[in-house]
Scaffold this active site. Structure first.
Site, PDB file in Angstrom:
ATOM      1  N   ARG A   1     -14.923  -6.961   4.909  1.00 35.42           N
ATOM      2  CA  ARG A   1     -15.051  -5.804   4.004  1.00 35.42           C
ATOM      3  C   ARG A   1     -14.692  -6.135   2.556  1.00 35.42           C
ATOM      4  O   ARG A   1     -14.950  -5.350   1.649  1.00 35.42           O
ATOM      5  CB  ARG A   1     -14.201  -4.645   4.542  1.00 35.42           C
TER       6      ARG A   1
ATOM      7  N   HIS B   1       4.216   0.242  12.196  1.00 31.81           N
ATOM      8  CA  HIS B   1       4.209   0.200  10.723  1.00 31.81           C
ATOM      9  C   HIS B   1       2.821   0.586  10.155  1.00 31.81           C
ATOM     10  O   HIS B   1       2.705   1.438   9.278  1.00 31.81           O
ATOM     11  CB  HIS B   1       4.583  -1.238  10.343  1.00 31.81           C
TER      12      HIS B   1
ATOM     13  N   GLU C   1       3.241   1.950  -1.721  1.00 30.65           N
ATOM     14  CA  GLU C   1       3.605   2.305  -3.105  1.00 30.65           C
ATOM     15  C   GLU C   1       2.402   2.872  -3.887  1.00 30.65           C
ATOM     16  O   GLU C   1       2.556   3.329  -5.028  1.00 30.65           O
ATOM     17  CB  GLU C   1       4.142   1.066  -3.841  1.00 30.65           C
TER      18      GLU C   1
ATOM     19  N   PHE D   1     -10.574   6.303  -2.620  1.00 31.53           N
ATOM     20  CA  PHE D   1      -9.862   5.757  -1.449  1.00 31.53           C
ATOM     21  C   PHE D   1     -10.219   4.270  -1.283  1.00 31.53           C
ATOM     22  O   PHE D   1     -11.154   3.898  -0.578  1.00 31.53           O
ATOM     23  CB  PHE D   1     -10.222   6.550  -0.186  1.00 31.53           C
TER      24      PHE D   1
ATOM     25  N   SER E   1       0.814  -1.225   0.000  1.00 32.62           N
ATOM     26  CA  SER E   1       0.000   0.000   0.000  1.00 32.62           C
ATOM     27  C   SER E   1       0.843   1.269   0.000  1.00 32.62           C
ATOM     28  O   SER E   1       0.416   2.304  -0.510  1.00 32.62           O
ATOM     29  CB  SER E   1      -0.922   0.012   1.221  1.00 32.62           C
TER      30      SER E   1
ATOM     31  N   SER F   1       2.330  -5.821  14.914  1.00 31.69           N
ATOM     32  CA  SER F   1       2.730  -5.560  16.305  1.00 31.69           C
ATOM     33  C   SER F   1       3.593  -4.310  16.458  1.00 31.69           C
ATOM     34  O   SER F   1       3.978  -3.977  17.576  1.00 31.69           O
ATOM     35  CB  SER F   1       3.447  -6.786  16.879  1.00 31.69           C
TER      36      SER F   1
ATOM     37  N   LEU G   1      -4.392  -2.765   4.581  1.00 27.71           N
ATOM     38  CA  LEU G   1      -3.434  -2.670   5.686  1.00 27.71           C
ATOM     39  C   LEU G   1      -4.049  -3.351   6.902  1.00 27.71           C
ATOM     40  O   LEU G   1      -5.209  -3.091   7.249  1.00 27.71           O
ATOM     41  CB  LEU G   1      -3.136  -1.201   5.979  1.00 27.71           C
ATOM     42  N   ILE G   2      -3.284  -4.245   7.501  1.00 29.26           N
ATOM     43  CA  ILE G   2      -3.782  -4.942   8.703  1.00 29.26           C
ATOM     44  C   ILE G   2      -2.786  -4.709   9.833  1.00 29.26           C
ATOM     45  O   ILE G   2      -1.572  -4.916   9.654  1.00 29.26           O
ATOM     46  CB  ILE G   2      -3.976  -6.452   8.432  1.00 29.26           C
TER      47      ILE G   2
HETATM   48  N1  LIG Z   1       2.048  -4.371   6.291  1.00 26.40           N
HETATM   49  C1  LIG Z   1       1.432  -4.089   5.110  1.00 26.40           C
HETATM   50  C2  LIG Z   1       2.136  -3.535   4.035  1.00 26.40           C
HETATM   51  N2  LIG Z   1       3.458  -3.306   4.141  1.00 26.40           N
HETATM   52  C3  LIG Z   1       4.333  -3.108   3.033  1.00 26.40           C
HETATM   53  C4  LIG Z   1       4.451  -1.662   2.597  1.00 26.40           C
HETATM   54  O1  LIG Z   1       3.227  -1.200   2.083  1.00 26.40           O
HETATM   55  C5  LIG Z   1       5.523  -1.466   1.523  1.00 26.40           C
HETATM   56  O2  LIG Z   1       5.227  -2.245   0.398  1.00 26.40           O
HETATM   57  C6  LIG Z   1       6.931  -1.830   1.968  1.00 26.40           C
HETATM   58  O3  LIG Z   1       7.254  -1.191   3.188  1.00 26.40           O
HETATM   59  C7  LIG Z   1       7.964  -1.400   0.903  1.00 26.40           C
HETATM   60  O4  LIG Z   1       7.940   0.008   0.669  1.00 26.40           O
HETATM   61  N3  LIG Z   1       1.487  -3.239   2.884  1.00 26.40           N
HETATM   62  C8  LIG Z   1       0.153  -3.479   2.753  1.00 26.40           C
HETATM   63  O5  LIG Z   1      -0.434  -3.192   1.681  1.00 26.40           O
HETATM   64  N4  LIG Z   1      -0.542  -4.021   3.792  1.00 26.40           N
HETATM   65  C9  LIG Z   1       0.060  -4.329   4.974  1.00 26.40           C
HETATM   66  O6  LIG Z   1      -0.655  -4.814   5.897  1.00 26.40           O
HETATM   67  C1  LIG Z   2       6.748  -4.983   7.012  1.00 25.67           C
HETATM   68  C2  LIG Z   2       7.446  -4.648   8.284  1.00 25.67           C
HETATM   69  O1  LIG Z   2       8.303  -3.810   8.343  1.00 25.67           O
HETATM   70  C3  LIG Z   2       7.011  -5.383   9.515  1.00 25.67           C
HETATM   71  O2  LIG Z   2       8.108  -5.697  10.296  1.00 25.67           O
HETATM   72  C4  LIG Z   2       6.006  -4.594  10.314  1.00 25.67           C
HETATM   73  O3  LIG Z   2       5.568  -5.380  11.389  1.00 25.67           O
HETATM   74  P1  LIG Z   2       4.085  -5.358  11.899  1.00 25.67           P
HETATM   75  O4  LIG Z   2       3.167  -5.527  10.684  1.00 25.67           O
HETATM   76  O5  LIG Z   2       3.976  -6.515  12.864  1.00 25.67           O
HETATM   77  O6  LIG Z   2       3.830  -4.056  12.583  1.00 25.67           O
END
Ligand SMILES: Nc1c(NC[C@H](O)[C@H](O)[C@H](O)CO)[nH]c(=O)[nH]c1=O
Ligand SMILES: CC(=O)[C@@H](O)COP(=O)(O)O
Length: 169
Positions: free
Chosen positions: A132, A93, A63, A118, A61, A90, A86-87
């Site tokens: 959802r 992030h 990106e 959105f 997300s 811990s 996005l979920i």
């Molecule tokens: N944790 C989630 C992410 N994380 C990845 C970031 O969005 C991104 O791709 C990475 O940090 C590289 O820039 N993305 C989601 O779409 N959903 C998540 O729950």
């Molecule tokens: C994708 C990450 O950087 C990751 O470590 C984030 O951890 P969390 O989703 O458990 O908050």
């Protein structure tokens, strides 16, 4: 009667001339696949031509804003539906990405004066996301369908009235 949801349309929508870009994250794929399919189904129901629905993916997300901006130039679309899920994990992030992506997508609209929908779920649990995305029968509807309808509505009602302010033709 359900309280949440898009409600009834106040005018008929015809998407037959609308070009739509869908850019989706690949994180949380099962959820994403259903949301994309829901958005596409609704676009087709509103007469958007299959050839006028351009779908691309990005890693996550985070990106989505930059890719959404690029979709307008790369594919000459009228509207972009960025789709992500996005979920909460811990760490912090989730909070940082939710906040920055939401703000960037809103800001993008006012840079280019074109609608950006959105289409990002910001969920505390996987179950919230599944509901959802319409993956839990009888619970909630697929929100991708709402995003497809919102895309056609925003172009139909507002894009013709953004030319003076934006300089767009
Ligand atoms: N944790 C989630 C992410 N994380 C990845 C970031 O969005 C991104 O791709 C990475 O940090 C590289 O820039 N993305 C989601 O779409 N959903 C998540 O729950
Ligand atoms: C994708 C990450 O950087 C990751 O470590 C984030 O951890 P969390 O989703 O458990 O908050």
């Amino acid at each position: 009667m359900a309280v949440k949801g898009l409600g009834e349309l106040d005018q008929e929508l015809d998407g037959s001339k609308v070009r739509v870009g869908i850019v989706h994250a690949r994180w949380n794929k099962v959820i994403i696949d259903n949301l994309v399919q829901g958005a596409k189904k609704r676009l087709l129901e509103l007469n958007v031509k299959e050839d006028n629905i351009i779908i691309e993916s990005v890693p996550g997300s985070y990106e989505l804003p930059l890719a959404s901006a690029a979709m307008f130039e790369k594919h000459d679309v009228d509207v972009v539906i960025p789709i992500g899920c996005l979920i909460k994990g811990s760490t912090m992030h989730f909070e940082y990405i939710c906040d920055s992506v939401t703000n960037a997508l809103m800001d993008l609209q006012f840079k280019i004066y074109k609608p950006v929908i959105f289409g990002v779920l910001t969920c505390l649990t996987e179950e919230q996301a599944e509901a959802r995305a319409g993956l839990i029968p009888g619970k909630m509807h697929n929100h991708g369908e709402d995003w497809g309808a919102a895309a056609v509505e925003m172009v139909t009602k507002y894009s013709p009235h953004l030319t003076k302010i934006s300089g767009n033709k």
